[in-house]
Design a protein around this motif. Structure first.
Motif, PDB file in Angstrom:
ATOM      1  N   GLU A 128      56.387  35.196 -30.255  1.00  0.00           N
ATOM      2  CA  GLU A 128      57.456  35.724 -31.094  1.00  0.00           C
ATOM      3  C   GLU A 128      58.574  34.694 -31.197  1.00  0.00           C
ATOM      4  O   GLU A 128      59.014  34.138 -30.189  1.00  0.00           O
ATOM      5  CB  GLU A 128      58.025  37.026 -30.530  1.00  0.00           C
ATOM      6  CG  GLU A 128      57.107  38.222 -30.684  1.00  0.00           C
ATOM      7  CD  GLU A 128      57.723  39.489 -30.126  1.00  0.00           C
ATOM      8  OE1 GLU A 128      57.095  40.551 -30.264  1.00  0.00           O
ATOM      9  OE2 GLU A 128      58.828  39.400 -29.545  1.00  0.00           O
ATOM     10  N   GLY A 129      59.035  34.451 -32.408  1.00  0.00           N
ATOM     11  CA  GLY A 129      60.111  33.497 -32.627  1.00  0.00           C
ATOM     12  C   GLY A 129      61.481  34.130 -32.477  1.00  0.00           C
ATOM     13  O   GLY A 129      61.670  35.320 -32.742  1.00  0.00           O
ATOM     14  N   GLN A 130      62.424  33.336 -32.031  1.00  0.00           N
ATOM     15  CA  GLN A 130      63.807  33.753 -31.905  1.00  0.00           C
ATOM     16  C   GLN A 130      64.692  32.647 -32.471  1.00  0.00           C
ATOM     17  O   GLN A 130      64.345  31.464 -32.415  1.00  0.00           O
ATOM     18  CB  GLN A 130      64.183  34.027 -30.442  1.00  0.00           C
ATOM     19  CG  GLN A 130      63.354  35.099 -29.776  1.00  0.00           C
ATOM     20  CD  GLN A 130      63.742  35.301 -28.313  1.00  0.00           C
ATOM     21  OE1 GLN A 130      64.749  34.770 -27.842  1.00  0.00           O
ATOM     22  NE2 GLN A 130      62.941  36.077 -27.596  1.00  0.00           N
ATOM     23  N   ARG A 131      65.815  33.023 -33.002  1.00  0.00           N
ATOM     24  CA  ARG A 131      66.806  32.050 -33.486  1.00  0.00           C
ATOM     25  C   ARG A 131      68.073  32.251 -32.682  1.00  0.00           C
ATOM     26  O   ARG A 131      68.671  33.329 -32.692  1.00  0.00           O
ATOM     27  CB  ARG A 131      67.081  32.276 -34.972  1.00  0.00           C
ATOM     28  CG  ARG A 131      68.114  31.315 -35.571  1.00  0.00           C
ATOM     29  CD  ARG A 131      67.543  29.928 -35.719  1.00  0.00           C
ATOM     30  NE  ARG A 131      68.437  29.082 -36.522  1.00  0.00           N
ATOM     31  CZ  ARG A 131      69.283  28.187 -36.000  1.00  0.00           C
ATOM     32  NH1 ARG A 131      69.373  28.041 -34.686  1.00  0.00           N
ATOM     33  NH2 ARG A 131      70.034  27.432 -36.805  1.00  0.00           N
ATOM     34  N   ILE A 132      68.474  31.215 -31.934  1.00  0.00           N
ATOM     35  CA  ILE A 132      69.664  31.297 -31.092  1.00  0.00           C
ATOM     36  C   ILE A 132      70.707  30.336 -31.645  1.00  0.00           C
ATOM     37  O   ILE A 132      70.437  29.144 -31.828  1.00  0.00           O
ATOM     38  CB  ILE A 132      69.326  30.974 -29.629  1.00  0.00           C
ATOM     39  CG1 ILE A 132      68.318  32.001 -29.093  1.00  0.00           C
ATOM     40  CG2 ILE A 132      70.592  30.965 -28.780  1.00  0.00           C
ATOM     41  CD1 ILE A 132      67.929  31.786 -27.653  1.00  0.00           C
ATOM     42  N   VAL A 133      71.901  30.855 -31.917  1.00  0.00           N
ATOM     43  CA  VAL A 133      72.973  30.080 -32.533  1.00  0.00           C
ATOM     44  C   VAL A 133      74.230  30.210 -31.670  1.00  0.00           C
ATOM     45  O   VAL A 133      74.595  31.329 -31.280  1.00  0.00           O
ATOM     46  CB  VAL A 133      73.268  30.599 -33.961  1.00  0.00           C
ATOM     47  CG1 VAL A 133      74.429  29.842 -34.584  1.00  0.00           C
ATOM     48  CG2 VAL A 133      72.023  30.503 -34.830  1.00  0.00           C
ATOM     49  N   PRO A 134      74.916  29.107 -31.367  1.00  0.00           N
ATOM     50  CA  PRO A 134      76.201  29.217 -30.659  1.00  0.00           C
ATOM     51  C   PRO A 134      77.251  29.831 -31.574  1.00  0.00           C
ATOM     52  O   PRO A 134      77.375  29.444 -32.751  1.00  0.00           O
ATOM     53  CB  PRO A 134      76.539  27.769 -30.303  1.00  0.00           C
ATOM     54  CG  PRO A 134      75.792  26.942 -31.298  1.00  0.00           C
ATOM     55  CD  PRO A 134      74.544  27.704 -31.629  1.00  0.00           C
ATOM     56  N   VAL A 135      78.003  30.788 -31.055  1.00  0.00           N
ATOM     57  CA  VAL A 135      79.023  31.470 -31.860  1.00  0.00           C
ATOM     58  C   VAL A 135      80.275  31.677 -31.022  1.00  0.00           C
ATOM     59  O   VAL A 135      80.256  31.582 -29.792  1.00  0.00           O
ATOM     60  CB  VAL A 135      78.522  32.841 -32.378  1.00  0.00           C
ATOM     61  CG1 VAL A 135      77.314  32.675 -33.269  1.00  0.00           C
ATOM     62  CG2 VAL A 135      78.208  33.781 -31.209  1.00  0.00           C
ATOM     63  N   ARG A 136      81.339  31.979 -31.707  1.00  0.00           N
ATOM     64  CA  ARG A 136      82.558  32.455 -31.048  1.00  0.00           C
ATOM     65  C   ARG A 136      82.822  33.862 -31.578  1.00  0.00           C
ATOM     66  O   ARG A 136      82.984  34.060 -32.782  1.00  0.00           O
ATOM     67  CB  ARG A 136      83.747  31.547 -31.323  1.00  0.00           C
ATOM     68  CG  ARG A 136      85.035  32.088 -30.673  1.00  0.00           C
ATOM     69  CD  ARG A 136      86.252  31.208 -30.927  1.00  0.00           C
ATOM     70  NE  ARG A 136      86.298  30.096 -29.991  1.00  0.00           N
ATOM     71  CZ  ARG A 136      86.213  28.820 -30.338  1.00  0.00           C
ATOM     72  NH1 ARG A 136      86.017  28.502 -31.617  1.00  0.00           N
ATOM     73  NH2 ARG A 136      86.297  27.869 -29.445  1.00  0.00           N
ATOM     74  N   LEU A 137      82.852  34.835 -30.674  1.00  0.00           N
ATOM     75  CA  LEU A 137      83.144  36.215 -31.042  1.00  0.00           C
ATOM     76  C   LEU A 137      84.623  36.481 -30.815  1.00  0.00           C
ATOM     77  O   LEU A 137      85.173  36.126 -29.760  1.00  0.00           O
ATOM     78  CB  LEU A 137      82.305  37.184 -30.207  1.00  0.00           C
ATOM     79  CG  LEU A 137      80.778  37.036 -30.265  1.00  0.00           C
ATOM     80  CD1 LEU A 137      80.122  38.105 -29.425  1.00  0.00           C
ATOM     81  CD2 LEU A 137      80.285  37.102 -31.704  1.00  0.00           C
ATOM     82  N   ARG A 138      85.252  37.119 -31.800  1.00  0.00           N
ATOM     83  CA  ARG A 138      86.670  37.449 -31.674  1.00  0.00           C
ATOM     84  C   ARG A 138      86.873  38.932 -31.951  1.00  0.00           C
ATOM     85  O   ARG A 138      86.275  39.494 -32.871  1.00  0.00           O
ATOM     86  CB  ARG A 138      87.517  36.643 -32.665  1.00  0.00           C
ATOM     87  CG  ARG A 138      87.617  35.151 -32.361  1.00  0.00           C
ATOM     88  CD  ARG A 138      88.685  34.502 -33.243  1.00  0.00           C
ATOM     89  NE  ARG A 138      88.822  33.081 -32.989  1.00  0.00           N
ATOM     90  CZ  ARG A 138      88.156  32.138 -33.647  1.00  0.00           C
ATOM     91  NH1 ARG A 138      87.292  32.487 -34.600  1.00  0.00           N
ATOM     92  NH2 ARG A 138      88.338  30.865 -33.362  1.00  0.00           N
ATOM     93  N   ALA A 139      87.739  39.533 -31.137  1.00  0.00           N
ATOM     94  CA  ALA A 139      88.145  40.925 -31.340  1.00  0.00           C
ATOM     95  C   ALA A 139      89.570  41.049 -30.833  1.00  0.00           C
ATOM     96  O   ALA A 139      89.816  40.875 -29.627  1.00  0.00           O
ATOM     97  CB  ALA A 139      87.223  41.886 -30.607  1.00  0.00           C
TER      98      ALA A 139
END
Length: 784
Positions: free
Chosen positions: A496-507
């Motif tokens: 199974e393929g996965q796509r992992i992306v670095p992100v910044r979450l803001r709340a």
């Protein structure tokens, strides 16, 4: 004269003195152990960070020209700036069970130490400026495999095989805790960090005249948040992936999590022991004051002031605390040194000496004495206020008779009424006795529950959530056809393929740098779970966040979170929190892989592939994966679980034995002292019953029945306290690395109850022997 009396009292009560001293010693030992190991870790960290100029802010970028470093250096609040090249590598290492992963970082071409994140060489030297095939290896991998300067190593850099010669072994402040990305345990045999000259590393990754990582330190008084914002602004056109401070540096964060654990341990556990010791001293000293009323009255009549008499009894407490402190300091120093040795495989410092500052034993002894004085304050106050004439009269007996039990009292025999009088006639003492015995169970449970917690963590993370056998990381995002290619390899049962992306979450005011994982909607090799372990569907139009991450960001299901992509064009999106899931390791943010690719405005790409494999063909499959140039790393669940058992099992066993021993000390201390005080108070009654024809067994049954009731009342209360205290301690943890569940099995509860009942039984046997040796004549002559 009073000091000679003190020695007589200590000797006559030596059994009680020793058990209370052991309780004090246990509290002192935990305090000394936790604080000294904390100081050793903190001292090693601060020393190493300072001498190696550990960076305060780090940022990764896709590719940035070196002249940009001058502009970064001009930012307000920046002190020192350094750029370098780094990249993931695969290592062709003979003897490795699975492919070895690694990371290589560039060193200045001058052959000097870098300005930031300097290396501490243990052996050898830095690479010569003119030799591009020389490298320095991190000490963890070198120690695990016995590598020495002069040995060779073959690396796959950006798809090309190159041979290096190891010329130095070193420690680095960036890799005090060394592990593969996403792994919470050190992987010294499967992950290696290397440093080589900048020219060779830059050429391998096509980075000549550029850098892909920048580190910097702050000027005094500078704002980290402001500098990070400005740095991100400068790096954005060049593919910046988000700057972060030390708090988010993986090695530093794991170390800080452990230091936070030690702070909690240093506060909670010693207070339990000191509190119980204070209660027992209150009972014992109160009993002494009542038994020695006439002596106190005689001393006052002879002209002794009340204060020296009270000081005499305070000395009794001080001697017990001193004895317990001596035992506790010795045990705590030994345990602290042992704990530090357990830390060495986790935290790689050049030096981590055990520290026991002079003030720590003094603080532990003073704390125990202060808490003990609070416990005996009522007894000391009674001495100061006791009038001489009143002290010459016998103490008023307990106001308890048949009428106290109502109709039930007329139906009970004397053998039953006497224990009830002891329990109900002094209700406050009974309550404290029950509570004291009950506190032994949380200690035992705290030691044994780790087996339950580890089993629960492994079951949730690796049986229910991560259901694949291996996790393959690609060098760069590839078309989804790569999944089908790996699925056709011999030994692969599912992929199974996965796509992992670095992100910044803001709340609101909270933000987090992390990885956003895209999963297929029909994923079977990674199945998110809720708090009841039920599968959670992958959201098609929002995010699934781990519960702990949502708490950190201050959001709930249905709230909106801003997601800044730190890869590609760095688009920013507002996404709804569609579901909350459970996790064990780190924080989790999930999304449908198709939705993620659309948000990234890219084709159907994958960056990681989960595999389910045939165990019989695993060895051949690892070799095939190692030969594929686009495979950056392969993480194998079985290898990780084996490392988990090897590293964690020893720590859990040590914790279980230590805390179980402390629980036994509490149980024996409370039960034995309560029984001895009861025997001293009932000596005249016991002797009278023997003279009236009661057998030794009947007399012992009367006394021990009172204790048996207290013990059996304490067990369910203690089990409830264990669950409550465990939840309180785990709730106070601020640990991003692990989420330890407050899971206690029925077997652990049963084992804790049996340990406490066994300790109580042993105490009862000791008291029974004293009843059998009771001197009837001496007991009947005593007025008390």
């Amino acid at each position: 004269m009073l000091d000679r009396k003190l020695l007589r009292d200590l000797w006559s009560l030596r059994g009680q003195v020793m058990t209370i001293a052991m309780l004090v010693g246990a509290g002192v030992a935990v305090l000394v152990m936790s604080v000294s190991s904390f100081l050793a870790l903190r001292g090693a960290q601060q020393t190493f960070y300072a001498e190696s100029h550990f960076a305060e802010i780090t940022a990764e970028v896709k590719r940035s020209p070196r002249p940009l470093l001058a502009r970064i250096a001009e930012l307000p609040g920046v002190a020192t700036v350094e750029g370098r090249v780094n990249g993931d590598v695969r290592v062709d290492w003979p003897g490795a069970e699975v492919p070895v992963a690694g990371r290589i970082l560039s060193l200045p071409g001058s052959g000097d130490q870098p300005a930031l994140n300097r290396l501490r060489l243990l052996a050898g030297h830095l690479p010569e400026p003119t030799r591009q095939n020389e490298a320095v290896m991190h000490a963890a991998f070198a120690e695990a495999w016995g590598v020495r300067p002069g040995d060779g190593i073959a690396l796959i850099l950006n798809g090309r095989r190159e041979a290096f010669r190891i010329v130095g072994i070193a420690h680095s402040p960036e890799f005090v805790f060394t592990s593969r990305q996403g792994s919470p345990l050190p992987d010294d045999r499967g992950f290696v960090v290397l440093w080589a000259n900048e020219e060779g590393v830059a050429r391998a990754f096509d980075m000549q005249g550029a850098f892909n990582e920048v580190s910097l330190t702050l000027a005094p008084g500078a704002s980290e948040a402001v500098v990070i914002a400005e740095l991100d602004r400068l790096l954005l056109p060049w593919g910046g992936r988000g700057a972060y401070g030390r708090r988010d540096q993986p090695s530093h964060r794991f170390l800080e999590d452990e230091l936070a654990e030690q702070r909690i341990l240093a506060v909670t556990v010693p207070l339990v022991f000191f509190g119980i010791a204070a209660f027992l001293l209150h009972i014992v000293l109160g009993r002494m004051v009542e038994a020695q009323r006439e002596q106190i009255a005689a001393l006052k009549a002879l002209g002794f002031p009340a204060l020296p008499i009270a000081a005499h009894y305070a000395k009794f407490v001080a001697v017990i605390c001193l004895l317990g402190s001596l035992l506790g300091v010795a045990a705590g120093a030994w345990m602290g040194a042992g704990m530090l040795n357990n830390y060495r495989p986790f935290f790689r410092f050049p030096e981590m000496p055990y520290l026991l500052p002079v003030w720590l034993p003094l603080l532990a002894a003073a704390t125990s004495f202060a808490v003990a004085l609070l416990g005996v304050y009522a007894a000391l106050r009674r001495i100061l206020r006791l009038p001489t004439a009143e002290a010459l009269r016998p103490a008023r007996p307990i106001a308890f008779g048949a009428h106290s039990l109502g109709l039930l009292g007329s139906r009970l025999g004397a053998v039953t009424k006497i224990p009830l009088r002891g329990l109900l006639g002094r209700p406050l003492r009974t309550i404290f006795t029950v509570f004291g015995i009950a506190m032994a169970l949380p200690m035992v449970v705290l030691g044994l529950f780790w087996w339950d917690a580890m089993d629960s963590m492994v079951d949730l993370q690796f049986d229910r959530i991560e259901r694949g056998d291996a996790f393959v990381a690609l060098t760069d995002p590839r078309n989804a056809r790569a999944v089908r290619e790996l699925a056709r390899l011999p030994g692969v049962l599912a992929a199974e393929g996965q796509r992992i992306v670095p992100v910044r979450l803001r709340a609101a005011q909270q933000s987090r740098l992390m990885a956003l994982t895209g999963l297929p909607s029909s994923a079977e090799l990674r199945v998110p779970r809720d708090a009841d372990f039920r599968p959670v569907p992958i959201p098609q139009d929002g995010l699934a966040l781990s519960r702990r991450l949502a708490e950190t960001l201050g959001v709930r299901e249905g709230d909106v979170v801003q997601v800044e992509m730190l890869e590609g064009a760095r688009h920013v999106h507002d996404l709804r929190v569609a579901a909350l899931v459970e996790d064990v390791i780190g924080f989790t943010a999930l999304i449908d892989i198709g939705a993620l690719n659309r948000l990234m405005r890219e084709d159907d790409l994958v960056s990681h592939i989960a595999l389910r494999i045939d165990p019989l063909e695993a060895g051949a499959l690892w070799q095939l994966l190692a030969e594929r140039p686009r495979v950056a790393a392969t993480n194998v669940k079985a290898v990780w679980l084996r490392a988990f058992d090897e590293v964690i099992a020893g720590l859990v066993l040590t914790s279980a034995v230590t805390l179980t021993g402390f629980g036994i000390i509490i149980a024996v201390g409370v039960v034995y002292n309560s029984a001895r005080v009861a025997l001293q108070e009932r000596g005249w009654e016991m002797a009278s019953l023997r003279v009236l024809g009661f057998t030794r067994q009947e007399v012992a049954r009367i006394l021990l029945a009172e204790l048996a009731v207290a013990v059996f009342l304490a067990v369910p209360i203690g089990l409830f306290l264990a669950q409550w205290l465990l939840g309180l301690i785990l709730g106070a943890r601020d640990n991003e690395s692990f989420d330890v569940p407050a899971v206690i099995s029925s077997g652990t509860f049963a084992a804790a109850a049996l340990v406490v009942l066994g300790a109580a039984f042993a105490s009862a046997v000791l008291v029974r022997r004293r009843i059998d040796r009771l001197d009837l004549v001496a007991a009947l002559k005593a007025r008390d």
